[in-house]
Design an enzyme around this catalytic site. Structure first.
Site, mmCIF file in Angstrom:
data_model
loop_
_atom_site.group_PDB
_atom_site.id
_atom_site.type_symbol
_atom_site.label_atom_id
_atom_site.label_comp_id
_atom_site.label_asym_id
_atom_site.label_seq_id
_atom_site.Cartn_x
_atom_site.Cartn_y
_atom_site.Cartn_z
ATOM 1 N N GLU A 259 0.839 -0.887 0.055
ATOM 2 C CA GLU A 259 0.264 -0.432 -0.091
ATOM 3 C C GLU A 259 1.034 1.186 -0.168
ATOM 4 O O GLU A 259 0.582 2.425 -0.660
ATOM 5 C CB GLU A 259 -1.197 -0.280 1.863
ATOM 6 C CG GLU A 259 -1.831 -1.386 1.090
ATOM 7 C CD GLU A 259 -3.430 -0.377 0.192
ATOM 8 O OE1 GLU A 259 -3.108 0.989 -0.474
ATOM 9 O OE2 GLU A 259 -4.478 -1.452 -0.785
ATOM 10 N N GLU A 263 -0.091 3.811 -3.046
ATOM 11 C CA GLU A 263 -0.936 5.305 -2.377
ATOM 12 C C GLU A 263 0.599 6.459 -2.603
ATOM 13 O O GLU A 263 -0.155 7.240 -2.901
ATOM 14 C CB GLU A 263 -1.543 4.963 -1.318
ATOM 15 C CG GLU A 263 -2.252 4.077 -0.825
ATOM 16 C CD GLU A 263 -3.326 4.180 0.249
ATOM 17 O OE1 GLU A 263 -2.874 5.151 1.104
ATOM 18 O OE2 GLU A 263 -4.310 3.496 0.513
ATOM 19 N N SER A 280 -14.303 -0.562 16.232
ATOM 20 C CA SER A 280 -15.692 -0.449 15.762
ATOM 21 C C SER A 280 -16.220 -1.285 16.423
ATOM 22 O O SER A 280 -17.116 -2.020 15.985
ATOM 23 C CB SER A 280 -16.522 0.865 14.852
ATOM 24 O OG SER A 280 -17.793 1.338 15.656
ATOM 25 N N PRO A 281 -16.137 -2.353 17.173
ATOM 26 C CA PRO A 281 -16.778 -3.386 17.594
ATOM 27 C C PRO A 281 -18.294 -3.554 18.282
ATOM 28 O O PRO A 281 -18.607 -4.987 17.289
ATOM 29 C CB PRO A 281 -15.519 -4.738 18.832
ATOM 30 C CG PRO A 281 -15.771 -2.954 19.465
ATOM 31 C CD PRO A 281 -14.974 -1.864 18.472
ATOM 32 N N GLU A 310 -9.674 0.779 -8.510
ATOM 33 C CA GLU A 310 -10.348 0.666 -7.696
ATOM 34 C C GLU A 310 -10.927 1.760 -7.347
ATOM 35 O O GLU A 310 -11.874 2.712 -5.987
ATOM 36 C CB GLU A 310 -9.568 0.686 -6.381
ATOM 37 C CG GLU A 310 -9.467 -1.208 -6.454
ATOM 38 C CD GLU A 310 -8.235 -1.516 -5.525
ATOM 39 O OE1 GLU A 310 -8.063 -0.675 -4.583
ATOM 40 O OE2 GLU A 310 -7.860 -2.650 -5.436
ATOM 41 N N GLU A 312 -9.707 5.224 -6.754
ATOM 42 C CA GLU A 312 -8.825 6.118 -5.962
ATOM 43 C C GLU A 312 -7.547 7.099 -5.974
ATOM 44 O O GLU A 312 -7.347 6.893 -7.681
ATOM 45 C CB GLU A 312 -7.827 5.012 -5.189
ATOM 46 C CG GLU A 312 -8.447 3.309 -4.521
ATOM 47 C CD GLU A 312 -6.804 3.156 -3.894
ATOM 48 O OE1 GLU A 312 -7.263 2.243 -2.407
ATOM 49 O OE2 GLU A 312 -5.793 2.675 -4.409
#
Length: 356
Positions: A259, A263, A280-281, A310, A312
């Site tokens: 990445e 990126e 954020s479970p 994608e 991006e």
């Protein structure tokens, strides 16, 4: 895929070789058959019902079913096999089961199980469109089983502590939403009433904050994000650390390095592990592997990036560590992975600078 282990007999398919499928020179792991004069492939012949054969055909998107004669100890048989559609994949190196098994066997087995479960609900075409996401989910499940979170303080789970009465898929595209009817053990004893719960399902992700300890600077990226848009944020472009999903067949560390190149066009020299966590479970299955990435970040380091296929569109930003903490203080660095990594780097910054 068919729910049972059928009778299997060794069989030989003449006139074919078996090779790893590739795309853009990258090996994809799975085998494809190729016409090849004088060659032969050893395989297994399975007797299936029509329904079972149909379920396997769901999984074989990108192939054409044909019949060819194979030979066994009991004589010749006319068998169904699947040949890749023209131009769909490139041929890689010769494929062997012994090479494939260590990396792919558990993942593809879990992925096939999940694929069939989804295909029965949303149909094989939609399940095939989600196949990469299904494999991402399968890989996440295997990592969760292999590396469960510690439970020194938490309760120890025993058989019967969780009862799932029903599980359905309410939505399935790039992500999925699953509904559960469940009951669980109460701290006071006994079981809860039946609970209706939903989970937003995505795969494991990796996040890396590139840091140059000699220059005391970091590299951040900026891109459009749908979450802030849906909340009503007037400016849905976010300042973040480099991040992305962990692809099937790669480790979180490999994903972080990949990445960084995709990126921002940079190379990470060394990864320092930071906390792993559920952001954020209460409703999301996402699990994040986070890292500080030691890198050389001179003036001009970083390039606009992102994977075009994608959608991006990513802009890099070089800034001092103090400027990063300023963004955290003002709230412009308003996302948990970047805040956590900024504070984690603050803990080790002086040591890293001294070592550099």
């Amino acid at each position: 895929m068919i729910g049972r282990v059928p009778a299997l007999r060794p069989a030989r398919l003449p006139g074919f070789g078996v090779y790893e499928a590739c795309r853009n020179g990258q090996g994809l792991g799975f085998p494809i058959l190729q016409l090849e004069e004088g060659a032969a492939v050893q395989g297994l012949l399975a007797d299936l019902t029509a329904v079972e054969a149909e379920r396997i055909s769901w999984y074989e998107a990108g192939y054409d079913a044909v019949q060819r004669e194979v030979t066994t100890a009991q004589g010749p048989y006319l068998a169904k096999l699947w040949l890749p559609q023209a131009g769909r994949w490139e041929l890689g190196d010769p494929w062997t089961l012994s090479d494939w098994t260590p990396k792919w066997a558990a993942l593809k087995t879990e992925g096939a199980r999940r694929f069939i479960a989804e295909a029965e609900v949303i149909g094989p075409e939609r399940a095939n469109a989600r196949y990469h996401a299904i494999l991402v989910r399968a890989a996440s499940t295997l990592r969760a089983r292999a590396e469960p979170m510690p439970q020194a303080l938490r309760r120890s789970v025993a058989d019967g502590d969780l009862k799932i009465d029903a599980q359905t898929t309410a939505y399935a595209k790039f992500f999925a939403v699953e509904d559960y009817d469940l009951r669980h053990r109460l701290f006071a004893g006994g079981m809860s009433a039946k609970l209706d719960r939903a989970a937003f399902v995505s795969g494991d992700a990796t996040v890396v904050l590139p840091y140059d300890p000699k220059r005391d600077r970091v590299l951040l990226v900026e891109q459009f994000r749908t979450g802030p848009l849906a909340r009503g944020e007037p400016n849905p472009w976010m300042i973040e650390a480099i991040a992305g999903r962990v692809d099937p067949g790669e480790t979180p560390e490999q994903a972080a390095l990949r990445e960084a190149g995709e990126e921002a066009g940079i190379t990470i020299e060394r990864l320092i592990e930071a906390p792993r966590y559920y952001p954020s479970p209460g409703a999301k299955s996402e699990f994040i592997y986070s890292y500080i990435g030691i890198a050389d970040l001179p003036d001009g380091a970083g390039a606009p990036g992102g994977v075009e296929a994608e959608g991006e569109d990513i802009r890099p930003h070089l800034l001092s560590f103090d400027a990063l903490l300023g963004l955290v203080s003002t709230g412009e660095a308003g996302n948990a992975p970047l805040i956590l990594l900024a504070l984690w780097l603050d803990r080790m910054r002086e040591r890293l600078r001294a070592e550099a």
